[in-house]
Design an enzyme around this catalytic site. Structure first.
Site, PDB file in Angstrom:
ATOM      1  N   ASN A  12      43.582  39.728  41.521  1.00 37.22           N
ATOM      2  CA  ASN A  12      42.602  39.543  40.440  1.00 37.22           C
ATOM      3  C   ASN A  12      42.099  40.926  40.041  1.00 37.22           C
ATOM      4  O   ASN A  12      41.301  41.532  40.749  1.00 37.22           O
ATOM      5  CB  ASN A  12      41.450  38.671  40.964  1.00 37.22           C
ATOM      6  CG  ASN A  12      40.302  38.558  39.975  1.00 37.22           C
ATOM      7  OD1 ASN A  12      40.438  38.939  38.807  1.00 37.22           O
ATOM      8  ND2 ASN A  12      39.178  38.046  40.442  1.00 37.22           N
ATOM      9  N   LYS A  14      40.236  41.732  37.565  1.00 31.61           N
ATOM     10  CA  LYS A  14      38.904  41.731  36.928  1.00 31.61           C
ATOM     11  C   LYS A  14      38.947  42.604  35.675  1.00 31.61           C
ATOM     12  O   LYS A  14      39.972  42.647  35.009  1.00 31.61           O
ATOM     13  CB  LYS A  14      37.841  42.168  37.946  1.00 31.61           C
ATOM     14  CG  LYS A  14      37.948  41.382  39.262  1.00 31.61           C
ATOM     15  CD  LYS A  14      36.804  41.586  40.207  1.00 31.61           C
ATOM     16  CE  LYS A  14      37.010  40.741  41.445  1.00 31.61           C
ATOM     17  NZ  LYS A  14      35.891  40.801  42.370  1.00 31.61           N
ATOM     18  N   HIS A 104      35.382  31.609  39.156  1.00 32.77           N
ATOM     19  CA  HIS A 104      35.129  32.785  39.994  1.00 32.77           C
ATOM     20  C   HIS A 104      33.620  33.007  40.062  1.00 32.77           C
ATOM     21  O   HIS A 104      32.902  32.777  39.090  1.00 32.77           O
ATOM     22  CB  HIS A 104      35.838  34.010  39.401  1.00 32.77           C
ATOM     23  CG  HIS A 104      35.809  35.173  40.344  1.00 32.77           C
ATOM     24  ND1 HIS A 104      34.704  35.970  40.483  1.00 32.77           N
ATOM     25  CD2 HIS A 104      36.734  35.633  41.217  1.00 32.77           C
ATOM     26  CE1 HIS A 104      34.957  36.889  41.410  1.00 32.77           C
ATOM     27  NE2 HIS A 104      36.178  36.702  41.875  1.00 32.77           N
ATOM     28  N   GLU A 106      31.891  35.514  39.826  1.00 28.86           N
ATOM     29  CA  GLU A 106      31.352  36.412  38.788  1.00 28.86           C
ATOM     30  C   GLU A 106      31.160  35.664  37.471  1.00 28.86           C
ATOM     31  O   GLU A 106      30.246  35.982  36.700  1.00 28.86           O
ATOM     32  CB  GLU A 106      32.273  37.635  38.633  1.00 28.86           C
ATOM     33  CG  GLU A 106      32.123  38.562  39.844  1.00 28.86           C
ATOM     34  CD  GLU A 106      33.364  39.350  40.211  1.00 28.86           C
ATOM     35  OE1 GLU A 106      34.281  39.470  39.363  1.00 28.86           O
ATOM     36  OE2 GLU A 106      33.432  39.840  41.353  1.00 28.86           O
ATOM     37  N   GLU A 174      36.185  31.773  48.418  1.00 33.26           N
ATOM     38  CA  GLU A 174      35.690  33.143  48.309  1.00 33.26           C
ATOM     39  C   GLU A 174      34.191  33.181  48.577  1.00 33.26           C
ATOM     40  O   GLU A 174      33.388  32.943  47.662  1.00 33.26           O
ATOM     41  CB  GLU A 174      35.952  33.673  46.899  1.00 33.26           C
ATOM     42  CG  GLU A 174      37.411  33.749  46.542  1.00 33.26           C
ATOM     43  CD  GLU A 174      37.652  34.861  45.526  1.00 33.26           C
ATOM     44  OE1 GLU A 174      38.433  35.764  45.845  1.00 33.26           O
ATOM     45  OE2 GLU A 174      37.055  34.833  44.457  1.00 33.26           O
ATOM     46  N   GLY A 180      33.894  42.106  47.254  1.00 33.44           N
ATOM     47  CA  GLY A 180      33.594  43.486  46.897  1.00 33.44           C
ATOM     48  C   GLY A 180      32.634  44.169  47.852  1.00 33.44           C
ATOM     49  O   GLY A 180      32.145  45.260  47.565  1.00 33.44           O
ATOM     50  N   SER A 220      37.126  40.860  50.086  1.00 37.06           N
ATOM     51  CA  SER A 220      37.387  42.061  50.884  1.00 37.06           C
ATOM     52  C   SER A 220      38.674  41.970  51.714  1.00 37.06           C
ATOM     53  O   SER A 220      38.726  42.449  52.851  1.00 37.06           O
ATOM     54  CB  SER A 220      36.181  42.395  51.762  1.00 37.06           C
ATOM     55  OG  SER A 220      35.049  42.677  50.945  1.00 37.06           O
TER      56      SER A 220
END
Ligand code: PGA
Length: 262
Positions: A12, A14, A104, A106, A174, A180, A220
């Site tokens: 991904n 992003k 996701h 985000e 996730e 991250g 991560s």
């Protein structure tokens, strides 16, 4: 009896890499895997570039017969019309995208996507024969209050409302706190939640779907920890963010089967 699920390593990207950088990365990644052809053959690789890169990456994959899947990072809940800035599943399918990331964290956090929006997007993906990569996961507050699995399980139950026993889907667990942050879940924690997510698939879509559907871990993931995740019985791959942006690192993640002890 059991179905063998081909591992899936998904990158991904992003909002990183313009179309020139994306093409360069795909080319280099392909070269880097050539010397390990048979290992890479046993792992599916899919890249999820930004929308503006899709056409260039698709052209390269076709022209050079590079065996990577192509996916998008989001799609609209609508087919077409006055929805400025949105991209429909139909357009993605025309670009040979095979899959699309949905829900996701985000998107949930910065674009206020709730479970109803996620379910509508899953329906759109399935309508256009795109495999929805359904992301679920708990925040650190959720983790403290409810433990690891309650929120992802509830999210998945709602996301699967429009799916059927024959739908091809991918689920990605996730934990938001692991994305991250450099602090991945332990393989044991991830396994526990992924097993519960597979139970949800079994309840909602039946035994065949539960056996066939790939459940990924994301958050991560690096070359140094991928092999441990992949040893777990209910983890069938990884959704990789930062680690998919550098050729050497992503290549090493894809080649996890070469790591000692796998
Ligand atoms: P990360 O991101 O690998 O950079 O933690 C994972 C993701 O957001 O899918």
């Amino acid at each position: 009896m059991g179905v063998t699920r081909t591992p899936l390593i998904a990158g991904n990207w992003k909002m990183n890499l313009d179309h020139l950088q994306a093409v360069a990365l795909v080319q280099k990644l392909h070269w880097s895997l050539k010397d390990a052809a048979h290992e890479a053959d046993s792992v599916d690789v899919t890249v999820f570039p930004p929308f503006t890169d899709l056409r260039s990456v698709q052209t390269l994959l076709d022209a050079d017969k590079i065996p990577f899947g192509l996916g998008a990072q989001d799609l609209s809940t609508h087919d077409s019309g006055a929805y400025t800035g949105e991209i429909s599943g139909e357009f993605l399918a025309k670009l040979n995208c095979g899959s699309v990331i949905i829900g996701h964290s985000e998107r949930r956090e910065y674009h206020a996507e709730d479970d109803a929006v996620v379910a509508a997007k899953v329906a759109q993906a399935l309508k256009h024969a795109l495999v929805p990569v359904i992301c679920v996961g708990e925040t650190s507050e959720d983790l403290e209050k409810f433990g690891a699995s309650a929120v992802p399980v509830a999210q998945l139950e709602k996301a699967l409302e429009s799916a059927s026993a024959t739908s091809e889907i991918v689920v990605a667990y996730e934990p938001v706190w692991a994305i991250g942050s450099g602090q991945a879940a332990t393989p044991e924690q991830a396994q526990e939640v992924c097993q519960k997510l597979r139970d949800v698939i079994r309840e909602k879509l039946g035994e065949d779907a539960a056996e066939r559907t790939r459940v990924l871990y994301g958050g991560s993931v690096k070359s140094g920890n991928i092999a441990a995740f992949m040893r777990e019985p209910d983890i069938d791959g990884a959704l990789v963010g930062g680690g998919s942006l550098k050729v050497d690192e992503f290549s090493a993640i894809i080649r996890y089967q070469k790591h000692v002890g796998v």
